[in-house]
Design a protein around this motif. Structure first.
Motif, PDB file in Angstrom:
ATOM      1  N   VAL A  98       0.840  -1.202   0.000  1.00 60.70           N
ATOM      2  CA  VAL A  98       0.000   0.000   0.000  1.00 60.70           C
ATOM      3  C   VAL A  98       0.875   1.253   0.000  1.00 60.70           C
ATOM      4  CG1 VAL A  98      -1.683   1.342   1.316  1.00 60.70           C
ATOM      5  CG2 VAL A  98      -1.977  -1.130   1.063  1.00 60.70           C
ATOM      6  N   GLU A  99       1.915   1.271   0.828  1.00 59.67           N
ATOM      7  CA  GLU A  99       2.822   2.408   0.867  1.00 59.67           C
ATOM      8  C   GLU A  99       3.471   2.650  -0.496  1.00 59.67           C
ATOM      9  OE1 GLU A  99       5.685   1.986   4.000  1.00 59.67           O
ATOM     10  OE2 GLU A  99       4.151   1.528   5.493  1.00 59.67           O
ATOM     11  N   LEU A 100       3.685   1.584  -1.249  1.00 61.15           N
ATOM     12  CA  LEU A 100       4.338   1.684  -2.554  1.00 61.15           C
ATOM     13  C   LEU A 100       3.345   1.929  -3.696  1.00 61.15           C
ATOM     14  CD1 LEU A 100       7.034  -1.073  -2.079  1.00 61.15           C
ATOM     15  CD2 LEU A 100       7.485   1.344  -2.586  1.00 61.15           C
ATOM     16  N   GLY A 101       2.072   2.138  -3.368  1.00 62.45           N
ATOM     17  CA  GLY A 101       1.119   2.588  -4.363  1.00 62.45           C
ATOM     18  C   GLY A 101       0.324   1.524  -5.084  1.00 62.45           C
ATOM     19  N   VAL A 102       0.291   0.297  -4.562  1.00 59.83           N
ATOM     20  CA  VAL A 102      -0.453  -0.774  -5.224  1.00 59.83           C
ATOM     21  C   VAL A 102      -1.935  -0.405  -5.329  1.00 59.83           C
ATOM     22  CG1 VAL A 102      -1.073  -2.115  -3.173  1.00 59.83           C
ATOM     23  CG2 VAL A 102      -0.615  -3.292  -5.322  1.00 59.83           C
ATOM     24  N   SER A 103      -2.583  -0.845  -6.404  1.00 63.77           N
ATOM     25  CA  SER A 103      -3.995  -0.520  -6.616  1.00 63.77           C
ATOM     26  C   SER A 103      -4.941  -1.521  -5.979  1.00 63.77           C
ATOM     27  CB  SER A 103      -4.300  -0.451  -8.121  1.00 63.77           C
ATOM     28  OG  SER A 103      -3.505   0.518  -8.760  1.00 63.77           O
ATOM     29  N   ARG A 104      -4.540  -2.795  -5.981  1.00 65.95           N
ATOM     30  CA  ARG A 104      -5.368  -3.826  -5.364  1.00 65.95           C
ATOM     31  C   ARG A 104      -4.482  -5.006  -4.972  1.00 65.95           C
ATOM     32  NH1 ARG A 104      -5.988  -3.310 -10.312  1.00 65.95           N
ATOM     33  NH2 ARG A 104      -7.616  -1.772  -9.984  1.00 65.95           N
ATOM     34  N   ILE A 105      -4.977  -5.766  -4.009  1.00 68.29           N
ATOM     35  CA  ILE A 105      -4.254  -6.931  -3.519  1.00 68.29           C
ATOM     36  C   ILE A 105      -5.197  -8.124  -3.579  1.00 68.29           C
ATOM     37  CG2 ILE A 105      -3.089  -7.986  -1.538  1.00 68.29           C
ATOM     38  CD1 ILE A 105      -2.426  -5.052  -0.672  1.00 68.29           C
ATOM     39  N   ALA A 133      -4.602  -2.247   5.357  1.00 67.66           N
ATOM     40  CA  ALA A 133      -4.514  -1.384   4.186  1.00 67.66           C
ATOM     41  C   ALA A 133      -4.954   0.043   4.512  1.00 67.66           C
ATOM     42  CB  ALA A 133      -5.361  -1.945   3.041  1.00 67.66           C
ATOM     43  N   VAL A 134      -6.029   0.184   5.271  1.00 65.75           N
ATOM     44  CA  VAL A 134      -6.512   1.515   5.662  1.00 65.75           C
ATOM     45  C   VAL A 134      -5.460   2.233   6.506  1.00 65.75           C
ATOM     46  CG1 VAL A 134      -8.179   2.727   7.111  1.00 65.75           C
ATOM     47  CG2 VAL A 134      -8.970   1.018   5.479  1.00 65.75           C
ATOM     48  N   SER A 135      -4.893   1.534   7.483  1.00 64.84           N
ATOM     49  CA  SER A 135      -3.869   2.145   8.344  1.00 64.84           C
ATOM     50  C   SER A 135      -2.664   2.595   7.533  1.00 64.84           C
ATOM     51  CB  SER A 135      -3.429   1.146   9.423  1.00 64.84           C
ATOM     52  OG  SER A 135      -4.495   0.850  10.305  1.00 64.84           O
ATOM     53  N   ALA A 136      -2.279   1.785   6.537  1.00 65.29           N
ATOM     54  CA  ALA A 136      -1.147   2.154   5.687  1.00 65.29           C
ATOM     55  C   ALA A 136      -1.459   3.396   4.862  1.00 65.29           C
ATOM     56  CB  ALA A 136      -0.764   0.987   4.782  1.00 65.29           C
ATOM     57  N   CYS A 137      -2.709   3.541   4.431  1.00 65.87           N
ATOM     58  CA  CYS A 137      -3.118   4.752   3.712  1.00 65.87           C
ATOM     59  C   CYS A 137      -3.052   5.972   4.626  1.00 65.87           C
ATOM     60  CB  CYS A 137      -4.532   4.594   3.164  1.00 65.87           C
ATOM     61  SG  CYS A 137      -4.673   3.498   1.742  1.00 65.87           S
ATOM     62  N   GLU A 138      -3.513   5.824   5.853  1.00 65.14           N
ATOM     63  CA  GLU A 138      -3.466   6.929   6.805  1.00 65.14           C
ATOM     64  C   GLU A 138      -2.033   7.394   7.030  1.00 65.14           C
ATOM     65  OE1 GLU A 138      -7.419   5.977   9.537  1.00 65.14           O
ATOM     66  OE2 GLU A 138      -5.495   5.122  10.117  1.00 65.14           O
ATOM     67  N   GLN A 139      -1.125   6.442   7.164  1.00 61.08           N
ATOM     68  CA  GLN A 139       0.270   6.763   7.439  1.00 61.08           C
ATOM     69  C   GLN A 139       0.986   7.350   6.231  1.00 61.08           C
ATOM     70  OE1 GLN A 139       3.091   4.726   6.157  1.00 61.08           O
ATOM     71  NE2 GLN A 139       4.404   6.366   6.933  1.00 61.08           N
ATOM     72  N   SER A 140       0.703   6.818   5.046  1.00 61.02           N
ATOM     73  CA  SER A 140       1.496   7.158   3.863  1.00 61.02           C
ATOM     74  C   SER A 140       0.959   8.359   3.084  1.00 61.02           C
ATOM     75  CB  SER A 140       1.578   5.951   2.917  1.00 61.02           C
ATOM     76  OG  SER A 140       0.294   5.599   2.423  1.00 61.02           O
ATOM     77  N   GLY A 141      -0.216   8.844   3.436  1.00 57.12           N
ATOM     78  CA  GLY A 141      -0.771  10.003   2.750  1.00 57.12           C
ATOM     79  C   GLY A 141      -1.622   9.672   1.550  1.00 57.12           C
ATOM     80  N   ARG A 142      -1.904   8.386   1.334  1.00 52.79           N
ATOM     81  CA  ARG A 142      -2.749   8.019   0.197  1.00 52.79           C
ATOM     82  C   ARG A 142      -4.178   8.482   0.416  1.00 52.79           C
ATOM     83  NH1 ARG A 142      -1.692   2.284  -2.581  1.00 52.79           N
ATOM     84  NH2 ARG A 142      -3.270   3.268  -3.907  1.00 52.79           N
ATOM     85  N   THR A 143      -4.852   8.817  -0.676  1.00 55.61           N
ATOM     86  CA  THR A 143      -6.223   9.303  -0.582  1.00 55.61           C
ATOM     87  C   THR A 143      -7.247   8.301  -1.119  1.00 55.61           C
ATOM     88  OG1 THR A 143      -5.975  10.426  -2.717  1.00 55.61           O
ATOM     89  CG2 THR A 143      -5.496  11.705  -0.728  1.00 55.61           C
ATOM     90  N   ARG A 144      -6.760   7.204  -1.684  1.00 55.77           N
ATOM     91  CA  ARG A 144      -7.639   6.121  -2.135  1.00 55.77           C
ATOM     92  C   ARG A 144      -7.175   4.816  -1.493  1.00 55.77           C
ATOM     93  NH1 ARG A 144     -11.046   7.656  -6.246  1.00 55.77           N
ATOM     94  NH2 ARG A 144     -10.499   9.608  -7.287  1.00 55.77           N
ATOM     95  N   VAL A 145      -8.102   4.056  -0.968  1.00 57.97           N
ATOM     96  CA  VAL A 145      -7.776   2.807  -0.286  1.00 57.97           C
ATOM     97  C   VAL A 145      -7.776   1.670  -1.293  1.00 57.97           C
ATOM     98  CG1 VAL A 145      -8.425   1.196   1.532  1.00 57.97           C
ATOM     99  CG2 VAL A 145      -8.823   3.646   1.842  1.00 57.97           C
ATOM    100  N   PRO A 146      -6.652   0.973  -1.457  1.00 60.51           N
ATOM    101  CA  PRO A 146      -6.608  -0.146  -2.407  1.00 60.51           C
ATOM    102  C   PRO A 146      -7.590  -1.247  -2.021  1.00 60.51           C
ATOM    103  CG  PRO A 146      -4.405   0.478  -1.701  1.00 60.51           C
ATOM    104  CD  PRO A 146      -5.363   1.202  -0.807  1.00 60.51           C
TER     105      PRO A 146
END
Length: 241
Positions: A98-105, A133-146
């Motif tokens: 998620v931190e590296l920008g993956v779109s789906r797992i 995945a949600v926690s990783a988005c919160e930490q990394s600054g992502r605005t869409r949850v994979p």
């Protein structure tokens, strides 16, 4: 700035109560109080500047003051098809992917998979992974949850449509490097379990259109392999270059 994911549609001017877990974290761990600022995002893109209106021990109410259409998502649309690993190894893979920008797992079960659960426990595991995945988005600054899909068998995933997608399978027996491939913005990456994919499974992956690739002379652990390959993809074709 503290970032909180809210699984509801957000809008400027609205007031809302934070989800229970987020409220406890904000009030009891971070000890934030009324008047302090935080950032919310709903996974639909962009993020919202908010301020705490009320903060109790278990309940936190916030007001949304501003929307920022910032986009930190990768230009690569990458699916990580990861054979399930045991313990916290899968958590690590999901978090870093998620931190590296993956779109789906897509969690997969293969011939050598060691994790075997009943349907109810798989459901709980899936809920946990989605939380990671949600926690990783919160930490990394992502605005869409994979998306983290339900667990499926490897052969079912290989049989699914893949039009326009560059499918890759990582195997220590392969010598083709990513640098030798033509770049693509839609990629699916298959990673085996602790014992690796069997020769039969690698052959099936090739028959399904996967290109076999290697990552140098050393054999990587399953929790390292996908993360390392994602980093290489982002460096060569994505936003790390």
């Amino acid at each position: 700035m503290t970032r909180i994911h809210v699984a509801a549609t957000l809008s400027v001017g609205a007031e809302l109560d934070l989800p229970d877990d987020a409220a406890r974290h904000v009030a009891q761990v971070l000890r934030m109080r009324a008047g302090e600022a935080l950032t919310l995002f709903d996974g639909a893109g962009g993020e919202y500047a908010a301020v705490i209106v009320e903060a109790g021990r278990r309940d936190v109410r916030v007001r949304i003051d501003h929307f920022d259409a910032i986009d930190r998502e990768s230009q690569l649309d990458v699916t990580l098809a990861q054979c399930v690993s045991k313990g916290d190894r899968m958590d690590y893979t999901i978090q870093k992917a998620v931190e590296l920008g993956v779109s789906r797992i897509v969690p997969l079960l293969s011939e050598r998979s060691v994790v075997k659960l009943d349907a109810e426990r798989w459901d709980k595991k899936l809920e946990h992974w989605r939380g990671v995945a949600v926690s990783a988005c919160e930490q990394s600054g992502r605005t869409r949850v994979p998306e983290v899909t339900a667990v499926q068998k490897l052969d079912a995933w290989l049989a699914s449509p893949a039009d326009g997608v560059l499918r890759l399978v990582l195997a220590p027996t392969e010598s083709v490097s990513l640098r030798r491939l033509e770049s693509s913005t839609k990629i699916a990456l298959l990673i085996g379990p602790e014992g690796g994919l069997s020769d039969k499974e690698i052959a099936a992956a090739r028959q399904a259109g996967c290109v076999g690739i290697g990552l140098g002379p050393r054999v990587l652990r399953t929790e390292t392999a996908g993360v390392a390959t994602l980093a290489a993809l982002q460096l060569l074709w994505g936003d790390l270059g």
